[in-house]
Design a protein around this motif. Structure first.
Motif, mmCIF file in Angstrom:
data_model
loop_
_atom_site.group_PDB
_atom_site.id
_atom_site.type_symbol
_atom_site.label_atom_id
_atom_site.label_comp_id
_atom_site.label_asym_id
_atom_site.label_seq_id
_atom_site.Cartn_x
_atom_site.Cartn_y
_atom_site.Cartn_z
ATOM 1 N N GLN A 73 22.502 -25.201 101.926
ATOM 2 C CA GLN A 73 23.638 -25.603 102.856
ATOM 3 C C GLN A 73 24.371 -26.649 101.819
ATOM 4 O OE1 GLN A 73 23.439 -26.313 107.016
ATOM 5 N NE2 GLN A 73 25.380 -27.673 106.852
ATOM 6 N N VAL A 74 23.526 -27.855 101.483
ATOM 7 C CA VAL A 74 23.783 -28.746 100.367
ATOM 8 C C VAL A 74 24.509 -28.225 99.310
ATOM 9 C CG1 VAL A 74 23.349 -30.700 99.037
ATOM 10 C CG2 VAL A 74 22.551 -30.361 101.429
ATOM 11 N N ARG A 75 23.765 -27.294 98.732
ATOM 12 C CA ARG A 75 24.480 -26.785 97.342
ATOM 13 C C ARG A 75 25.610 -25.801 97.577
ATOM 14 N NH1 ARG A 75 22.543 -21.649 93.721
ATOM 15 N NH2 ARG A 75 23.136 -22.341 91.526
ATOM 16 N N ALA A 76 25.622 -25.036 98.628
ATOM 17 C CA ALA A 76 27.125 -24.633 98.714
ATOM 18 C C ALA A 76 28.323 -25.586 99.012
ATOM 19 C CB ALA A 76 27.078 -23.602 100.099
ATOM 20 N N SER A 77 27.790 -26.657 99.521
ATOM 21 C CA SER A 77 28.682 -27.611 99.652
ATOM 22 C C SER A 77 29.287 -28.525 98.543
ATOM 23 C CB SER A 77 28.312 -28.771 100.765
ATOM 24 O OG SER A 77 29.051 -29.734 100.902
ATOM 25 N N LYS A 103 14.083 -24.933 90.025
ATOM 26 C CA LYS A 103 13.782 -24.457 88.811
ATOM 27 C C LYS A 103 14.955 -23.528 88.527
ATOM 28 C CE LYS A 103 10.023 -21.399 89.228
ATOM 29 N NZ LYS A 103 8.482 -21.193 88.680
ATOM 30 N N ALA A 104 15.287 -22.862 89.633
ATOM 31 C CA ALA A 104 16.290 -21.481 89.295
ATOM 32 C C ALA A 104 17.820 -22.031 89.373
ATOM 33 C CB ALA A 104 16.053 -20.394 90.218
ATOM 34 N N LEU A 105 18.034 -23.350 89.570
ATOM 35 C CA LEU A 105 19.388 -23.810 89.793
ATOM 36 C C LEU A 105 20.360 -23.702 88.428
ATOM 37 C CD1 LEU A 105 19.294 -26.660 92.341
ATOM 38 C CD2 LEU A 105 19.885 -24.185 92.760
ATOM 39 N N ASN A 106 19.589 -24.225 87.232
ATOM 40 C CA ASN A 106 20.325 -24.160 86.156
ATOM 41 C C ASN A 106 21.579 -24.918 86.126
ATOM 42 O OD1 ASN A 106 18.363 -22.526 84.730
ATOM 43 N ND2 ASN A 106 19.140 -20.799 85.518
#
Length: 298
Positions: A73-77, A103-106
């Protein structure tokens, strides 16, 4: 020349080993670093799990199921995610979160996990492990929860604050930290609420005369249990008064701990005046007015 048939015991041993291997394979999440699990002593060097390590892994995975949707949710925001884990210990949770999600966020290091721990030897070991595993988005700070609130080593705003089994008032310090850092989410598993029980004992005589509900903590064992219960009630009211929506549940999976209450709070920017009023009423009716600065309201 005919081979002698395998003994029944040997066949059973081979079958059991194969079944255990399949079971362990399915217990470990896809993409999980086996090297990390070995470093955390959840897996042995030859990749096996005993009953204790299987329980530890189940505990951390179960908690991850609650936290992963919050991370998403935070990342989508706003793209990046920041997490502060108070009372991190050996940082089991932080490393699992990083391995399975971060580690997959890049995202060029914009997302970060901070582990706060007072024992310097654990901080050093966590730093070394993060470097060994090439987890650049992890930081470990040798601070108390209270000191971290004013530390310049942490950013002004944090997305998610966790405090798992932070003893006694450390959970309240984590709440104060999260409020100051304008955290979107808090994930708390409170532990060892001794302060409130001590205050209940101090004022017991006067309160017993005027409040029939004080029978709930008249006996010493009830004082301890009621103190633990009322502490978390006060925390929930405090969070609601500050504009958080609070969900309280049992942390199923931590079967070997009596401290099994999970509090998840999400900031909704809607402070509840009634929650603040209720909190003050509870403090007054239980003789805990001296703790109003700890369970502060807006």
């Amino acid at each position: 020349m005919k081979h002698k048939p395998e003994s029944q015991a040997k066949r059973v041993a081979v079958k059991t080993e194969q079944e255990n291997a399949v079971q362990e394979k399915h217990e470990i999440r896809p993409g999980q670093s086996l090297e990390l699990l070995k470093e955390l002593h959840i897996l042995t060097r030859d990749g096996k799990m005993n009953q204790d390590s299987r329980r530890k892994l189940k505990q951390v995975y179960h908690l991850y199921q609650f936290i992963e949707p919050l991370l998403q949710q935070v990342r989508a925001s706003h793209g990046s995610v920041s997490v502060v884990d108070h009372g991190a210990g050996k940082s089991y949770l932080g490393f699992i979160l990083y391995d399975l999600f971060f580690k997959a966020l890049n995202d060029g290091g914009a997302s970060r996990i901070y582990g706060i721990e007072t024992r310097d030897e654990l901080v050093q070991k966590s730093r070394e492990l993060a470097q060994k595993l090439e987890f650049p988005g992890m930081s470990f700070l040798n601070l108390s929860v209270a000191d971290s609130t004013s530390s310049s080593a942490l950013p002004d705003q944090i997305d998610i604050v966790t405090a798992l089994h932070a003893c006694n008032t450390a959970t309240d310090d984590a709440i104060e930290f999260a409020l100051k850092k304008k955290a979107k989410f808090m994930v708390l598993v409170p532990c060892c609420q001794a302060e409130v029980a001590a205050e209940l004992r101090k004022g017991k005589g006067e309160v017993l005369k005027n409040n029939p509900m004080s029978e709930m903590w008249r006996h010493p064992i009830h004082t301890r249990e009621f103190g633990s219960q009322i502490t978390n009630v006060l925390r929930c009211l405090q969070l609601e008064a500050h504009g958080y929506q609070v969900r309280v549940t049992e942390l199923v999976g931590w079967e070997h701990s009596m401290k099994n209450e999970l509090i998840i709070a999400e900031y909704k920017a809607q402070p509840l005046k009634r929650a603040a009023e209720r909190l003050n009423q509870v403090l007054t009716s239980t003789g805990l007015e001296s703790l109003s600065s700890r369970f502060f309201t807006p």
